[in-house]
Design a protein around this motif. Structure first.
Motif, PDB file in Angstrom:
ATOM      1  N   VAL A 157     129.064  18.657   9.862  1.00 29.92           N
ATOM      2  CA  VAL A 157     129.996  17.251   9.943  1.00 29.92           C
ATOM      3  C   VAL A 157     129.439  16.323   8.973  1.00 29.92           C
ATOM      4  CG1 VAL A 157     130.581  15.672  11.748  1.00 29.92           C
ATOM      5  CG2 VAL A 157     130.389  17.979  12.627  1.00 29.92           C
ATOM      6  N   ALA A 158     130.115  15.707   8.288  1.00 28.83           N
ATOM      7  CA  ALA A 158     129.674  14.532   7.293  1.00 28.83           C
ATOM      8  C   ALA A 158     130.803  13.890   7.049  1.00 28.83           C
ATOM      9  CB  ALA A 158     129.301  15.368   5.942  1.00 28.83           C
ATOM     10  N   ALA A 159     130.303  12.507   6.722  1.00 33.61           N
ATOM     11  CA  ALA A 159     131.414  11.436   5.916  1.00 33.61           C
ATOM     12  C   ALA A 159     131.513  11.608   4.490  1.00 33.61           C
ATOM     13  CB  ALA A 159     130.976  10.045   6.367  1.00 33.61           C
ATOM     14  N   HIS A 160     130.927  12.633   3.775  1.00 32.22           N
ATOM     15  CA  HIS A 160     131.053  12.737   2.343  1.00 32.22           C
ATOM     16  C   HIS A 160     131.574  14.082   1.898  1.00 32.22           C
ATOM     17  CE1 HIS A 160     127.981   9.693   2.207  1.00 32.22           C
ATOM     18  NE2 HIS A 160     127.522  10.179   3.164  1.00 32.22           N
ATOM     19  N   GLY A 161     132.731  13.684   0.982  1.00 31.87           N
ATOM     20  CA  GLY A 161     133.496  14.965   0.445  1.00 31.87           C
ATOM     21  C   GLY A 161     132.440  15.906  -0.171  1.00 31.87           C
ATOM     22  N   TRP A 162     131.646  15.377  -1.049  1.00 29.42           N
ATOM     23  CA  TRP A 162     130.759  16.436  -1.721  1.00 29.42           C
ATOM     24  C   TRP A 162     129.881  17.158  -0.792  1.00 29.42           C
ATOM     25  CZ3 TRP A 162     125.496  15.418  -0.515  1.00 29.42           C
ATOM     26  CH2 TRP A 162     125.429  14.274  -0.024  1.00 29.42           C
ATOM     27  N   ASP A 163     129.526  16.677   0.496  1.00 33.26           N
ATOM     28  CA  ASP A 163     128.592  17.396   1.338  1.00 33.26           C
ATOM     29  C   ASP A 163     129.459  18.360   2.230  1.00 33.26           C
ATOM     30  OD1 ASP A 163     126.379  17.607   2.684  1.00 33.26           O
ATOM     31  OD2 ASP A 163     126.214  15.788   3.600  1.00 33.26           O
ATOM     32  N   VAL A 164     130.570  18.133   2.704  1.00 37.29           N
ATOM     33  CA  VAL A 164     131.578  19.097   3.185  1.00 37.29           C
ATOM     34  C   VAL A 164     131.819  20.304   2.237  1.00 37.29           C
ATOM     35  CG1 VAL A 164     132.082  17.795   5.112  1.00 37.29           C
ATOM     36  CG2 VAL A 164     133.782  17.857   3.010  1.00 37.29           C
ATOM     37  N   ALA A 165     132.027  19.840   0.827  1.00 40.39           N
ATOM     38  CA  ALA A 165     132.382  20.968  -0.065  1.00 40.39           C
ATOM     39  C   ALA A 165     131.351  21.805  -0.286  1.00 40.39           C
ATOM     40  CB  ALA A 165     132.563  20.075  -1.304  1.00 40.39           C
ATOM     41  N   GLY A 166     130.110  21.353  -0.298  1.00 37.13           N
ATOM     42  CA  GLY A 166     128.828  22.110  -0.377  1.00 37.13           C
ATOM     43  C   GLY A 166     128.799  23.090   0.791  1.00 37.13           C
ATOM     44  N   ALA A 167     128.905  22.623   2.194  1.00 33.76           N
ATOM     45  CA  ALA A 167     128.871  23.462   3.248  1.00 33.76           C
ATOM     46  C   ALA A 167     129.969  24.408   3.218  1.00 33.76           C
ATOM     47  CB  ALA A 167     128.873  22.593   4.621  1.00 33.76           C
ATOM     48  N   MET A 168     131.004  24.210   2.843  1.00 38.91           N
ATOM     49  CA  MET A 168     132.031  24.977   2.980  1.00 38.91           C
ATOM     50  C   MET A 168     131.982  26.349   1.713  1.00 38.91           C
ATOM     51  SD  MET A 168     135.829  22.977   3.785  1.00 38.91           S
ATOM     52  CE  MET A 168     135.501  21.852   2.582  1.00 38.91           C
ATOM     53  N   ALA A 169     131.230  25.860   0.688  1.00 41.43           N
ATOM     54  CA  ALA A 169     130.980  26.728  -0.241  1.00 41.43           C
ATOM     55  C   ALA A 169     129.880  27.920   0.120  1.00 41.43           C
ATOM     56  CB  ALA A 169     130.335  26.159  -1.423  1.00 41.43           C
ATOM     57  N   ALA A 170     129.068  27.431   1.119  1.00 43.12           N
ATOM     58  CA  ALA A 170     127.899  28.171   1.619  1.00 43.12           C
ATOM     59  C   ALA A 170     128.592  28.889   2.811  1.00 43.12           C
ATOM     60  CB  ALA A 170     126.965  27.368   2.391  1.00 43.12           C
ATOM     61  N   GLY A 171     129.683  29.037   3.086  1.00 38.04           N
ATOM     62  CA  GLY A 171     130.293  29.587   4.268  1.00 38.04           C
ATOM     63  C   GLY A 171     130.344  28.928   5.691  1.00 38.04           C
ATOM     64  N   MET A 172     130.120  27.862   5.627  1.00 43.55           N
ATOM     65  CA  MET A 172     130.250  26.933   7.194  1.00 43.55           C
ATOM     66  C   MET A 172     131.588  26.771   7.064  1.00 43.55           C
ATOM     67  SD  MET A 172     126.866  24.957   7.446  1.00 43.55           S
ATOM     68  CE  MET A 172     125.326  25.563   7.313  1.00 43.55           C
ATOM     69  N   LYS A 173     132.182  26.252   8.170  1.00 44.62           N
ATOM     70  CA  LYS A 173     133.350  25.481   8.706  1.00 44.62           C
ATOM     71  C   LYS A 173     132.782  24.046   8.578  1.00 44.62           C
ATOM     72  CE  LYS A 173     135.198  29.023  11.929  1.00 44.62           C
ATOM     73  NZ  LYS A 173     133.986  29.744  11.701  1.00 44.62           N
ATOM     74  N   ALA A 174     133.778  23.065   8.208  1.00 45.46           N
ATOM     75  CA  ALA A 174     133.288  21.555   8.183  1.00 45.46           C
ATOM     76  C   ALA A 174     134.466  20.741   8.971  1.00 45.46           C
ATOM     77  CB  ALA A 174     133.188  21.443   6.541  1.00 45.46           C
TER      78      ALA A 174
END
Length: 223
Positions: free
Chosen positions: A175-192
């Protein structure tokens, strides 16, 4: 289709949980500008944190923030030392939570979600922030990039965080308020889940997150 229940929810800290209005005002005053210059400073902070990661030379996030502030001050013919820049950034340590955060975390706690914090801030600073905001007790673990020496949004950082909690990335919601942060998490395989705080937007070239909500209250009601 509704995503499956995550085993663990990771939360970004700055802006996602904490209201950085006082920090923004302090930076604007130091640079004799408005919110546009604050946004420029934050972008510079992120840029040089990634330079640190790319060069494999980890630097404290607060020190990078102060250095970015000095650089912008120099560009505006403002004399600002590193020591003075650190004082300008001091309000980050006492930032309050956004109004809905406590109640939202209580709801998630009541639903028996495991929760952890993951931040670019140094460990000591994060601990002080969460203690001052009264949020520390909600989190099973409080992880700082300082422990691995890689800044978000490098995907290895999110995978490392999942391992620390004994779960796989695909079992996590970030969970984040930054587009770059959720992009990184999703690239790692997490849901966001993206929290669209004012002035924050998704990165158009990244996949769409599982949740897009205006605040944590709305998110907690859907999980």
């Amino acid at each position: 289709m509704t995503p499956s229940r995550p085993e663990l929810i990771f939360f970004d800290v700055n802006e996602t949980l904490l209201d950085l209005t006082e920090l923004s005002n302090s930076v604007a005053d130091a640079l004799n500008g408005g919110q546009e210059i604050v946004a420029h400073w934050f972008e510079s902070l992120l840029h040089y944190s990634l330079v640190s990661t790319a060069c494999d030379e980890f630097r404290d996030f607060g020190e990078i923030g102060a250095a970015a502030l000095v650089m912008l001050a120099t560009n505006r013919d403002i004399s600002l030392s590193m020591e003075a820049a650190r004082k300008v950034l001091a309000p980050i340590r006492t930032a309050p939570p956004h109004p809905e955060v406590n109640e939202a975390l209580e709801i998630l706690k009541g639903k028996n979600y495991r929760m952890a914090a993951l931040t670019n801030s140094p460990r000591k600073g994060m601990t002080e922030q969460l203690n001052n905001a009264g949020l520390s007790s909600f989190f099973e673990r409080k992880l700082s990039v300082e422990d691995i020496g890689i800044y978000k949004p490098h995907r290895h950082l999110y995978r490392w965080a999942a391992r620390q909690l004994g779960v796989r990335p695909e079992q996590c919601l970030f969970v984040a308020a930054h587009g770059w942060d959720v992009a990184g998490a999703m690239a790692a395989g997490m849901k966001a889940a993206f929290i669209s705080r004012p002035g924050r937007n998704l990165y158009p070239l990244a996949p769409e997150p599982s949740y897009l909500e205006p605040d944590l209250q709305r998110l907690s009601s859907k999980l």
